[in-house]
Scaffold this motif. Sequence first.
Motif, mmCIF file in Angstrom:
data_model
loop_
_atom_site.group_PDB
_atom_site.id
_atom_site.type_symbol
_atom_site.label_atom_id
_atom_site.label_comp_id
_atom_site.label_asym_id
_atom_site.label_seq_id
_atom_site.Cartn_x
_atom_site.Cartn_y
_atom_site.Cartn_z
ATOM 1 N N PHE A 54 42.927 28.898 50.682
ATOM 2 C CA PHE A 54 43.893 29.953 50.376
ATOM 3 C C PHE A 54 44.678 30.436 51.590
ATOM 4 O O PHE A 54 45.131 31.564 51.620
ATOM 5 N N ARG A 87 51.737 32.981 48.849
ATOM 6 C CA ARG A 87 50.282 32.796 48.952
ATOM 7 C C ARG A 87 49.652 33.290 47.649
ATOM 8 O O ARG A 87 50.255 34.060 46.913
ATOM 9 N N TYR A 88 48.438 32.834 47.400
ATOM 10 C CA TYR A 88 47.823 33.139 46.104
ATOM 11 C C TYR A 88 47.332 34.585 46.008
ATOM 12 O O TYR A 88 46.761 35.133 46.946
ATOM 13 N N ARG A 128 34.295 31.236 46.069
ATOM 14 C CA ARG A 128 32.823 31.221 46.131
ATOM 15 C C ARG A 128 32.278 30.447 47.336
ATOM 16 O O ARG A 128 31.365 29.650 47.235
ATOM 17 N N TYR A 168 38.709 38.662 49.864
ATOM 18 C CA TYR A 168 39.603 38.868 48.715
ATOM 19 C C TYR A 168 39.465 37.730 47.697
ATOM 20 O O TYR A 168 39.522 37.955 46.485
ATOM 21 N N PHE A 169 39.258 36.505 48.182
ATOM 22 C CA PHE A 169 39.225 35.333 47.304
ATOM 23 C C PHE A 169 37.814 34.978 46.801
ATOM 24 O O PHE A 169 37.621 33.931 46.178
ATOM 25 N N PHE A 191 45.718 37.390 42.713
ATOM 26 C CA PHE A 191 45.209 37.417 41.342
ATOM 27 C C PHE A 191 46.348 37.764 40.383
ATOM 28 O O PHE A 191 47.245 38.552 40.721
ATOM 29 N N ARG A 211 31.673 28.232 33.973
ATOM 30 C CA ARG A 211 32.660 29.269 34.238
ATOM 31 C C ARG A 211 33.975 28.617 34.642
ATOM 32 O O ARG A 211 34.002 27.501 35.145
ATOM 33 N N MET A 227 44.923 32.640 39.294
ATOM 34 C CA MET A 227 45.678 33.048 40.476
ATOM 35 C C MET A 227 47.131 32.629 40.292
ATOM 36 O O MET A 227 47.411 31.604 39.658
ATOM 37 N N GLU A 278 35.738 35.669 44.451
ATOM 38 C CA GLU A 278 35.454 35.357 43.054
ATOM 39 C C GLU A 278 35.982 33.984 42.635
ATOM 40 O O GLU A 278 35.440 33.351 41.725
ATOM 41 N N VAL A 279 37.032 33.530 43.304
ATOM 42 C CA VAL A 279 37.621 32.230 42.974
ATOM 43 C C VAL A 279 36.991 31.134 43.828
ATOM 44 O O VAL A 279 36.569 30.098 43.333
ATOM 45 N N ALA A 330 37.560 29.429 36.897
ATOM 46 C CA ALA A 330 38.010 30.327 37.972
ATOM 47 C C ALA A 330 39.009 31.338 37.433
ATOM 48 O O ALA A 330 39.782 31.028 36.517
ATOM 49 N N PRO A 331 39.015 32.556 37.964
ATOM 50 C CA PRO A 331 40.039 33.530 37.569
ATOM 51 C C PRO A 331 41.441 32.974 37.843
ATOM 52 O O PRO A 331 41.605 32.141 38.727
ATOM 53 N N HIS A 336 48.582 40.029 51.127
ATOM 54 C CA HIS A 336 48.865 39.225 52.327
ATOM 55 C C HIS A 336 50.113 39.713 53.058
ATOM 56 O O HIS A 336 50.098 39.845 54.275
ATOM 57 N N HIS A 352 41.872 30.990 55.951
ATOM 58 C CA HIS A 352 42.097 32.401 55.641
ATOM 59 C C HIS A 352 41.177 33.278 56.500
ATOM 60 O O HIS A 352 41.604 34.260 57.098
#
Lengths: 71, 402
Positions: B247, A25-26, B336, B330-331, A28, A12, A17, B333-334, A14-15, A36, B358
Amino acid sequence: MSGTVTPPQQGRTAPVMVLCRQCVRYVFEGTATCPHCGRDAREMSARYRDGGYLAAEAMLSIERAAERRRG
Amino acid sequence: MAEHMTEDAPRRRVSLRDQIDCVPVYVVWEITLACNLKCVHCGSRAGHRRARELSTSECIDVVRQLAELGTREITIIGGEAFVRKDWLTLVRAIHDHGIDCTMQTGGYKLSREMIEAAAGAGLLGLGVSIDGLKPLHDRLRGVAGSYDEAVRVLNDCRSVGLISSVNTQITSTVMPELPALMDVIIDAGAKYWQVQLTVAMGNAVDHDDILLQPYELNTLMPLLADLHRKGGERDLLLLPGNNIGYFGPYDVLWRGPDRGYFGGCPAGQNAVGLEADGTLKGCPSLATERYGAGDVRDTPIAELWATHPALQFNRNRGVEDLWGFCRDCYFAEVCRGGCTWTADSLLGRRGNNPYCHHRVLKLAERGVRERIVKIEDAAALPFATGRFALIEEPIPIEDARA
Protein backbone atom coordinates in the motif's frame (compact mmCIF):
# COMPACT_ATOMS: atom_id res chain seq x y z
CA MET A 1 -6.57 -42.90 -1.87
CA SER A 2 -10.20 -41.81 -1.88
CA GLY A 3 -11.34 -38.21 -1.99
CA THR A 4 -14.61 -37.50 -0.26
CA VAL A 5 -14.95 -33.76 -0.73
CA THR A 6 -16.03 -31.94 2.42
CA PRO A 7 -16.89 -28.29 1.87
CA PRO A 8 -14.29 -26.16 3.67
CA GLN A 9 -15.31 -23.40 6.03
CA GLN A 10 -16.20 -20.03 4.52
CA GLY A 11 -13.33 -17.65 3.97
CA ARG A 12 -13.09 -13.97 4.54
CA THR A 13 -12.82 -11.38 1.81
CA ALA A 14 -10.76 -8.25 2.18
CA PRO A 15 -12.59 -4.98 2.91
CA VAL A 16 -13.18 -2.87 -0.17
CA MET A 17 -10.49 -0.30 -0.86
CA VAL A 18 -10.64 2.47 -3.42
CA LEU A 19 -8.10 4.96 -4.62
CA CYS A 20 -7.97 8.45 -3.21
CA ARG A 21 -8.85 10.58 -6.20
CA GLN A 22 -6.17 13.06 -5.17
CA CYS A 23 -3.00 11.16 -4.27
CA VAL A 24 -3.98 7.80 -5.85
CA ARG A 25 -3.21 5.75 -2.75
CA TYR A 26 -5.63 3.24 -1.30
CA VAL A 27 -8.24 4.23 1.26
CA PHE A 28 -11.24 2.38 2.65
CA GLU A 29 -14.43 2.74 0.62
CA GLY A 30 -16.42 5.75 1.80
CA THR A 31 -13.41 7.65 3.16
CA ALA A 32 -13.92 11.39 3.00
CA THR A 33 -10.56 12.77 4.09
CA CYS A 34 -7.57 10.84 2.77
CA PRO A 35 -5.29 9.74 5.61
CA HIS A 36 -2.29 9.92 3.28
CA CYS A 37 -2.61 13.35 1.67
CA GLY A 38 -5.23 14.99 3.90
CA ARG A 39 -7.38 16.08 0.96
CA ASP A 40 -10.91 15.13 -0.08
CA ALA A 41 -10.52 11.55 -1.30
CA ARG A 42 -13.71 11.77 -3.38
CA GLU A 43 -12.95 14.93 -5.29
CA MET A 44 -11.58 14.27 -8.76
CA SER A 45 -8.07 15.50 -9.51
CA ALA A 46 -6.66 15.96 -12.99
CA ARG A 47 -4.12 13.24 -12.28
CA TYR A 48 -6.89 10.80 -11.47
CA ARG A 49 -9.08 11.71 -14.42
CA ASP A 50 -6.34 11.96 -17.04
CA GLY A 51 -4.26 9.06 -15.77
CA GLY A 52 -6.90 6.51 -16.68
CA TYR A 53 -7.85 5.81 -13.06
CA LEU A 54 -11.45 6.92 -13.51
CA ALA A 55 -11.94 4.48 -16.36
CA ALA A 56 -10.31 1.70 -14.34
CA GLU A 57 -12.53 2.54 -11.36
CA ALA A 58 -15.62 2.21 -13.53
CA MET A 59 -14.48 -1.14 -14.90
CA LEU A 60 -13.69 -2.43 -11.43
CA SER A 61 -17.12 -1.38 -10.13
CA ILE A 62 -18.77 -3.29 -12.95
CA GLU A 63 -16.61 -6.37 -12.26
CA ARG A 64 -17.41 -6.26 -8.54
CA ALA A 65 -21.12 -5.90 -9.19
CA ALA A 66 -21.05 -8.82 -11.60
CA GLU A 67 -19.16 -10.96 -9.08
CA ARG A 68 -21.66 -10.12 -6.35
CA ARG A 69 -24.52 -11.10 -8.66
CA ARG A 70 -22.80 -14.39 -9.48
CA GLY A 71 -22.06 -15.01 -5.81
CA MET B 1 6.02 -17.47 -11.76
CA ALA B 2 4.38 -14.67 -13.63
CA GLU B 3 1.02 -13.47 -12.50
CA HIS B 4 -0.26 -13.08 -16.02
CA MET B 5 0.72 -16.07 -18.09
CA THR B 6 -2.22 -15.64 -20.43
CA GLU B 7 -3.58 -12.34 -21.66
CA ASP B 8 -4.65 -10.15 -18.78
CA ALA B 9 -6.96 -12.50 -16.89
CA PRO B 10 -5.07 -15.59 -15.73
CA ARG B 11 -7.22 -18.49 -14.60
CA ARG B 12 -5.56 -18.40 -11.23
CA ARG B 13 -6.88 -14.90 -10.55
CA VAL B 14 -8.93 -15.30 -7.41
CA SER B 15 -12.57 -14.18 -7.41
CA LEU B 16 -14.67 -13.19 -4.42
CA ARG B 17 -16.45 -16.53 -4.75
CA ASP B 18 -13.10 -18.36 -4.63
CA GLN B 19 -12.23 -16.48 -1.45
CA ILE B 20 -15.51 -17.22 0.26
CA ASP B 21 -15.48 -20.87 -0.79
CA CYS B 22 -11.76 -21.31 0.03
CA VAL B 23 -11.05 -22.85 -3.35
CA PRO B 24 -7.41 -23.99 -3.61
CA VAL B 25 -7.00 -22.16 -6.90
CA TYR B 26 -3.21 -22.03 -7.08
CA VAL B 27 -0.77 -24.75 -6.05
CA VAL B 28 3.01 -24.58 -5.91
CA TRP B 29 4.38 -28.09 -5.83
CA GLU B 30 7.95 -29.04 -5.02
CA ILE B 31 8.07 -32.31 -6.98
CA THR B 32 11.62 -33.07 -5.80
CA LEU B 33 14.13 -31.50 -3.48
CA ALA B 34 16.98 -32.68 -5.71
CA CYS B 35 18.74 -29.74 -7.36
CA ASN B 36 21.71 -29.08 -9.63
CA LEU B 37 22.37 -25.60 -8.21
CA LYS B 38 23.70 -24.60 -4.78
CA CYS B 39 21.89 -21.33 -4.11
CA VAL B 40 23.11 -19.41 -1.08
CA HIS B 41 19.58 -18.06 -0.52
CA CYS B 42 17.70 -21.33 -0.89
CA GLY B 43 15.02 -21.53 1.79
CA SER B 44 14.47 -25.25 1.31
CA ARG B 45 18.21 -26.04 1.36
CA ALA B 46 17.65 -28.06 -1.81
CA GLY B 47 20.28 -30.41 -3.15
CA HIS B 48 19.44 -34.03 -2.41
CA ARG B 49 16.05 -35.60 -2.93
CA ARG B 50 13.89 -36.18 0.14
CA ALA B 51 13.82 -39.59 1.75
CA ARG B 52 10.23 -40.41 0.80
CA GLU B 53 9.28 -38.46 -2.29
CA LEU B 54 5.89 -39.25 -3.81
CA SER B 55 5.89 -41.90 -6.53
CA THR B 56 4.57 -41.20 -10.00
CA SER B 57 1.21 -42.83 -9.28
CA GLU B 58 0.91 -40.97 -5.96
CA CYS B 59 1.63 -37.72 -7.77
CA ILE B 60 -1.03 -38.39 -10.39
CA ASP B 61 -3.52 -39.10 -7.63
CA VAL B 62 -2.60 -35.75 -6.04
CA VAL B 63 -3.38 -34.05 -9.36
CA ARG B 64 -6.74 -35.81 -9.52
CA GLN B 65 -7.64 -34.71 -6.01
CA LEU B 66 -6.60 -31.11 -6.66
CA ALA B 67 -8.66 -31.05 -9.85
CA GLU B 68 -11.69 -32.21 -7.83
CA LEU B 69 -11.13 -29.37 -5.38
CA GLY B 70 -11.09 -26.76 -8.14
CA THR B 71 -7.38 -26.07 -8.59
CA ARG B 72 -6.76 -24.08 -11.76
CA GLU B 73 -2.98 -23.70 -11.86
CA ILE B 74 -0.08 -25.77 -10.58
CA THR B 75 3.48 -24.50 -10.69
CA ILE B 76 6.00 -27.28 -10.36
CA ILE B 77 9.24 -26.37 -8.66
CA GLY B 78 12.12 -28.09 -6.89
CA GLY B 79 14.82 -28.35 -5.94
CA GLU B 80 14.97 -28.46 -9.70
CA ALA B 81 11.75 -29.95 -11.04
CA PHE B 82 13.20 -31.43 -14.23
CA VAL B 83 15.79 -33.43 -12.29
CA ARG B 84 12.93 -35.75 -11.46
CA LYS B 85 12.77 -38.37 -14.20
CA ASP B 86 8.98 -38.41 -14.53
CA TRP B 87 8.52 -34.62 -14.65
CA LEU B 88 7.07 -34.65 -18.15
CA THR B 89 4.55 -37.31 -17.08
CA LEU B 90 3.46 -35.00 -14.28
CA VAL B 91 3.21 -31.99 -16.61
CA ARG B 92 0.98 -34.03 -18.90
CA ALA B 93 -1.14 -35.32 -16.03
CA ILE B 94 -1.71 -31.77 -14.77
CA HIS B 95 -2.60 -30.58 -18.25
CA ASP B 96 -4.90 -33.56 -18.87
CA HIS B 97 -6.82 -32.79 -15.67
CA GLY B 98 -7.66 -29.34 -17.06
CA ILE B 99 -5.22 -27.50 -14.82
CA ASP B 100 -2.75 -24.93 -16.16
CA CYS B 101 0.79 -26.16 -15.60
CA THR B 102 3.72 -23.81 -15.22
CA MET B 103 7.23 -24.44 -13.97
CA GLN B 104 9.88 -22.46 -12.13
CA THR B 105 13.48 -23.38 -12.90
CA GLY B 106 17.09 -22.33 -12.51
CA GLY B 107 17.49 -23.46 -16.11
CA TYR B 108 20.87 -25.11 -15.61
CA LYS B 109 21.15 -28.02 -18.08
CA LEU B 110 17.55 -27.60 -19.24
CA SER B 111 18.03 -28.27 -22.94
CA ARG B 112 16.00 -26.91 -25.80
CA GLU B 113 14.78 -30.44 -26.50
CA MET B 114 13.49 -30.73 -22.95
CA ILE B 115 11.71 -27.38 -23.29
CA GLU B 116 10.09 -28.55 -26.51
CA ALA B 117 9.01 -31.77 -24.85
CA ALA B 118 7.54 -29.85 -21.92
CA ALA B 119 5.59 -27.56 -24.24
CA GLY B 120 4.34 -30.64 -26.04
CA ALA B 121 3.23 -32.17 -22.76
CA GLY B 122 1.17 -29.08 -21.99
CA LEU B 123 3.48 -26.75 -20.07
CA LEU B 124 1.93 -23.32 -20.36
CA GLY B 125 4.85 -21.18 -19.23
CA LEU B 126 8.33 -21.34 -17.80
CA GLY B 127 9.69 -19.05 -15.12
CA VAL B 128 13.47 -18.76 -15.04
CA SER B 129 15.33 -17.52 -11.98
CA ILE B 130 17.91 -14.83 -12.67
CA ASP B 131 19.24 -13.01 -9.64
CA GLY B 132 21.53 -10.40 -11.15
CA LEU B 133 24.13 -10.04 -13.85
CA LYS B 134 26.56 -12.90 -14.43
CA PRO B 135 29.03 -12.55 -11.53
CA LEU B 136 26.34 -11.95 -8.91
CA HIS B 137 23.97 -14.59 -10.28
CA ASP B 138 26.67 -17.26 -10.48
CA ARG B 139 27.84 -16.43 -6.97
CA LEU B 140 24.31 -16.59 -5.53
CA ARG B 141 23.41 -19.73 -7.45
CA GLY B 142 26.69 -21.42 -6.51
CA VAL B 143 27.48 -22.73 -10.00
CA ALA B 144 29.69 -21.03 -12.59
CA GLY B 145 27.89 -20.80 -15.91
CA SER B 146 24.40 -20.88 -14.43
CA TYR B 147 23.70 -17.32 -15.59
CA ASP B 148 24.55 -18.11 -19.22
CA GLU B 149 22.36 -21.18 -19.02
CA ALA B 150 19.41 -19.24 -17.61
CA VAL B 151 19.60 -16.65 -20.38
CA ARG B 152 19.98 -19.41 -22.98
CA VAL B 153 16.82 -21.06 -21.66
CA LEU B 154 14.89 -17.80 -22.14
CA ASN B 155 16.07 -17.63 -25.74
CA ASP B 156 15.15 -21.28 -26.26
CA CYS B 157 11.65 -20.62 -24.90
CA ARG B 158 11.24 -17.85 -27.43
CA SER B 159 12.32 -20.06 -30.32
CA VAL B 160 10.07 -22.89 -29.12
CA GLY B 161 7.14 -20.51 -28.64
CA LEU B 162 6.76 -21.08 -24.91
CA ILE B 163 5.88 -18.08 -22.73
CA SER B 164 8.75 -17.26 -20.41
CA SER B 165 9.05 -15.13 -17.34
CA VAL B 166 11.91 -14.23 -15.04
CA ASN B 167 11.93 -14.41 -11.28
CA THR B 168 14.52 -12.31 -9.49
CA GLN B 169 15.46 -12.43 -5.84
CA ILE B 170 16.09 -8.99 -4.38
CA THR B 171 19.24 -9.33 -2.34
CA SER B 172 21.37 -6.67 -0.70
CA THR B 173 23.62 -5.95 -3.70
CA VAL B 174 21.37 -6.46 -6.72
CA MET B 175 19.70 -3.05 -6.92
CA PRO B 176 22.36 -1.30 -9.07
CA GLU B 177 22.18 -4.20 -11.53
CA LEU B 178 18.42 -4.27 -12.04
CA PRO B 179 18.25 -1.78 -14.98
CA ALA B 180 20.88 -3.71 -16.95
CA LEU B 181 19.24 -6.99 -16.01
CA MET B 182 15.96 -5.71 -17.38
CA ASP B 183 17.66 -5.09 -20.74
CA VAL B 184 18.96 -8.67 -20.75
CA ILE B 185 15.53 -10.06 -19.93
CA ILE B 186 13.80 -8.05 -22.64
CA ASP B 187 16.42 -9.00 -25.23
CA ALA B 188 15.93 -12.66 -24.33
CA GLY B 189 12.21 -12.43 -24.98
CA ALA B 190 10.66 -12.69 -21.52
CA LYS B 191 7.30 -10.97 -21.12
CA TYR B 192 6.95 -11.01 -17.34
CA TRP B 193 9.40 -10.22 -14.57
CA GLN B 194 8.50 -11.09 -11.02
CA VAL B 195 10.64 -9.75 -8.23
CA GLN B 196 10.57 -10.84 -4.63
CA LEU B 197 12.62 -10.12 -1.55
CA THR B 198 14.96 -12.84 -0.39
CA VAL B 199 13.53 -14.19 2.84
CA ALA B 200 15.42 -15.13 6.00
CA MET B 201 15.04 -18.87 5.69
CA GLY B 202 17.36 -21.86 5.23
CA ASN B 203 20.61 -20.99 3.45
CA ALA B 204 19.73 -17.27 3.50
CA VAL B 205 19.98 -17.33 7.29
CA ASP B 206 23.50 -18.76 6.98
CA HIS B 207 24.35 -15.92 4.56
CA ASP B 208 22.40 -13.13 6.19
CA ASP B 209 24.61 -10.47 4.57
CA ILE B 210 22.56 -11.01 1.38
CA LEU B 211 19.32 -9.93 3.06
CA LEU B 212 18.00 -6.49 2.31
CA GLN B 213 17.51 -4.27 5.34
CA PRO B 214 13.89 -3.16 5.72
CA TYR B 215 14.80 0.54 5.43
CA GLU B 216 16.31 -0.15 1.99
CA LEU B 217 12.78 -0.42 0.61
CA ASN B 218 13.01 3.35 0.47
CA THR B 219 15.55 2.94 -2.34
CA LEU B 220 14.11 -0.22 -3.87
CA MET B 221 10.51 0.86 -4.40
CA PRO B 222 11.16 3.99 -6.50
CA LEU B 223 13.61 1.92 -8.55
CA LEU B 224 11.01 -0.80 -9.16
CA ALA B 225 8.45 1.83 -10.07
CA ASP B 226 10.83 3.29 -12.63
CA LEU B 227 11.58 -0.17 -14.05
CA HIS B 228 7.87 -0.97 -14.15
CA ARG B 229 7.23 2.12 -16.28
CA LYS B 230 10.21 1.56 -18.56
CA GLY B 231 9.51 -2.16 -18.89
CA GLY B 232 5.91 -1.45 -19.81
CA GLU B 233 7.09 0.68 -22.73
CA ARG B 234 9.06 -2.31 -24.00
CA ASP B 235 6.43 -5.05 -23.55
CA LEU B 236 7.79 -6.36 -20.24
CA LEU B 237 5.42 -6.47 -17.28
CA LEU B 238 7.16 -6.18 -13.93
CA LEU B 239 5.13 -7.89 -11.25
CA PRO B 240 5.59 -7.83 -7.51
CA GLY B 241 5.84 -11.06 -5.57
CA ASN B 242 3.67 -11.42 -2.50
CA ASN B 243 6.37 -9.94 -0.29
CA ILE B 244 6.72 -6.70 -2.24
CA GLY B 245 4.40 -4.20 -0.64
CA TYR B 246 2.32 -2.88 0.89
CA PHE B 247 0.00 0.00 0.00
CA GLY B 248 2.85 2.38 -0.64
CA PRO B 249 2.69 5.16 -3.22
CA TYR B 250 3.70 2.82 -6.05
CA ASP B 251 1.35 -0.07 -5.32
CA VAL B 252 -1.18 1.30 -7.75
CA LEU B 253 1.36 0.84 -10.54
CA TRP B 254 1.70 -2.90 -10.16
CA ARG B 255 -1.34 -4.01 -8.17
CA GLY B 256 -4.10 -1.81 -9.37
CA PRO B 257 -6.45 -0.30 -10.04
CA ASP B 258 -7.43 -2.87 -12.63
CA ARG B 259 -5.65 -5.85 -11.05
CA GLY B 260 -6.74 -5.29 -7.49
CA TYR B 261 -4.89 -4.41 -4.31
CA PHE B 262 -3.10 -6.72 -1.89
CA GLY B 263 -5.91 -8.34 0.07
CA GLY B 264 -3.85 -10.34 2.53
CA CYS B 265 -1.83 -13.53 2.44
CA PRO B 266 -3.71 -16.20 0.45
CA ALA B 267 -1.94 -19.18 2.08
CA GLY B 268 -4.42 -21.89 2.95
CA GLN B 269 -7.35 -19.92 1.58
CA ASN B 270 -6.65 -19.95 -2.15
CA ALA B 271 -3.01 -21.01 -2.25
CA VAL B 272 -1.47 -24.39 -1.46
CA GLY B 273 2.06 -25.66 -1.15
CA LEU B 274 3.11 -29.27 -1.44
CA GLU B 275 6.47 -30.73 -0.50
CA ALA B 276 7.93 -33.63 -2.47
CA ASP B 277 7.35 -36.06 0.39
CA GLY B 278 3.62 -35.31 0.43
CA THR B 279 3.53 -32.67 3.17
CA LEU B 280 0.73 -30.21 2.50
CA LYS B 281 1.07 -26.53 3.50
CA GLY B 282 -0.81 -23.32 2.83
CA CYS B 283 2.17 -21.91 0.94
CA PRO B 284 5.21 -23.77 -0.41
CA SER B 285 7.67 -21.58 1.44
CA LEU B 286 6.24 -21.62 4.95
CA ALA B 287 8.23 -23.29 7.72
CA THR B 288 7.28 -26.97 7.68
CA GLU B 289 7.60 -27.21 11.45
CA ARG B 290 4.83 -24.66 12.07
CA TYR B 291 2.72 -24.96 8.94
CA GLY B 292 2.96 -28.58 7.77
CA ALA B 293 -0.57 -30.03 7.63
CA GLY B 294 0.19 -33.70 7.24
CA ASP B 295 0.96 -36.22 4.53
CA VAL B 296 -1.30 -36.57 1.52
CA ARG B 297 -0.54 -40.30 1.54
CA ASP B 298 -2.33 -40.69 4.87
CA THR B 299 -5.27 -38.33 4.51
CA PRO B 300 -7.22 -37.16 1.44
CA ILE B 301 -6.30 -33.61 0.46
CA ALA B 302 -9.96 -32.56 0.71
CA GLU B 303 -10.02 -33.64 4.34
CA LEU B 304 -6.78 -31.88 5.21
CA TRP B 305 -7.95 -28.79 3.34
CA ALA B 306 -11.26 -28.74 5.18
CA THR B 307 -10.07 -29.53 8.66
CA HIS B 308 -6.37 -29.05 9.37
CA PRO B 309 -5.60 -25.99 11.54
CA ALA B 310 -2.30 -25.36 9.72
CA LEU B 311 -4.32 -24.60 6.59
CA GLN B 312 -7.10 -22.64 8.25
CA PHE B 313 -5.26 -19.77 9.86
CA ASN B 314 -5.94 -17.20 7.13
CA ARG B 315 -9.55 -17.98 6.34
CA ASN B 316 -11.28 -15.89 8.91
CA ARG B 317 -8.28 -14.05 10.17
CA GLY B 318 -8.76 -10.53 11.44
CA VAL B 319 -6.27 -8.29 13.15
CA GLU B 320 -6.07 -10.20 16.45
CA ASP B 321 -2.73 -11.87 15.71
CA LEU B 322 -1.07 -8.74 14.38
CA TRP B 323 1.58 -7.16 16.55
CA GLY B 324 4.20 -4.43 16.48
CA PHE B 325 3.72 -1.73 13.86
CA CYS B 326 1.25 -3.84 11.87
CA ARG B 327 -1.18 -4.04 14.77
CA ASP B 328 -2.12 -0.36 14.60
CA CYS B 329 -1.52 0.22 10.92
CA TYR B 330 -4.25 1.93 8.88
CA PHE B 331 -4.19 -1.02 6.45
CA ALA B 332 -4.18 -3.74 9.13
CA GLU B 333 -7.61 -5.14 8.35
CA VAL B 334 -6.81 -5.59 4.66
CA CYS B 335 -3.13 -6.41 4.67
CA ARG B 336 -2.90 -8.47 7.87
CA GLY B 337 0.86 -8.17 8.02
CA GLY B 338 1.56 -8.93 4.38
CA CYS B 339 3.44 -12.08 3.45
CA THR B 340 3.19 -14.66 6.23
CA TRP B 341 6.34 -16.41 5.05
CA THR B 342 8.45 -13.26 5.23
CA ALA B 343 7.27 -12.17 8.68
CA ASP B 344 7.08 -15.60 10.27
CA SER B 345 10.52 -16.68 9.02
CA LEU B 346 12.16 -13.50 10.23
CA LEU B 347 10.57 -13.05 13.63
CA GLY B 348 9.24 -16.52 14.39
CA ARG B 349 5.67 -15.36 14.38
CA ARG B 350 3.35 -13.98 11.72
CA GLY B 351 1.64 -10.62 11.90
CA ASN B 352 4.46 -8.08 12.05
CA ASN B 353 6.30 -7.43 8.82
CA PRO B 354 9.06 -4.81 8.67
CA TYR B 355 9.43 -5.32 4.91
CA CYS B 356 6.69 -2.84 4.08
CA HIS B 357 7.11 0.41 2.17
CA HIS B 358 4.18 2.10 3.88
CA ARG B 359 5.72 1.25 7.24
CA VAL B 360 9.18 2.48 6.19
CA LEU B 361 7.67 5.79 5.09
CA LYS B 362 5.64 6.21 8.28
CA LEU B 363 8.68 5.47 10.43
CA ALA B 364 10.74 7.93 8.40
CA GLU B 365 8.23 10.65 9.30
CA ARG B 366 9.35 10.05 12.89
CA GLY B 367 13.03 10.06 11.86
CA VAL B 368 13.52 6.35 12.55
CA ARG B 369 14.17 3.20 10.57
CA GLU B 370 14.32 -0.55 11.23
CA ARG B 371 17.26 -2.90 10.85
CA ILE B 372 17.41 -6.67 11.33
CA VAL B 373 20.18 -8.50 13.17
CA LYS B 374 20.59 -12.26 13.27
CA ILE B 375 20.62 -13.67 16.77
CA GLU B 376 20.14 -17.38 16.06
CA ASP B 377 21.11 -19.64 13.17
CA ALA B 378 18.68 -21.91 11.34
CA ALA B 379 18.82 -25.69 11.66
CA ALA B 380 20.28 -27.66 8.77
CA LEU B 381 16.83 -28.66 7.53
CA PRO B 382 14.59 -27.63 4.63
CA PHE B 383 12.54 -24.51 5.39
CA ALA B 384 14.25 -24.00 8.75
CA THR B 385 14.13 -20.53 10.25
CA GLY B 386 16.56 -18.71 12.49
CA ARG B 387 15.81 -15.78 14.70
CA PHE B 388 16.31 -12.09 14.03
CA ALA B 389 15.99 -9.05 16.24
CA LEU B 390 14.32 -5.95 14.92
CA ILE B 391 16.20 -2.80 15.85
CA GLU B 392 14.59 0.62 15.61
CA GLU B 393 17.18 3.36 15.25
CA PRO B 394 17.41 7.01 14.21
CA ILE B 395 17.92 7.55 10.50
CA PRO B 396 21.57 8.62 10.08
CA ILE B 397 21.81 12.33 9.29
CA GLU B 398 23.46 11.77 5.88
CA ASP B 399 20.66 9.38 4.85
CA ALA B 400 17.97 11.74 6.08
CA ARG B 401 19.45 14.54 3.96
CA ALA B 402 19.49 12.25 0.90
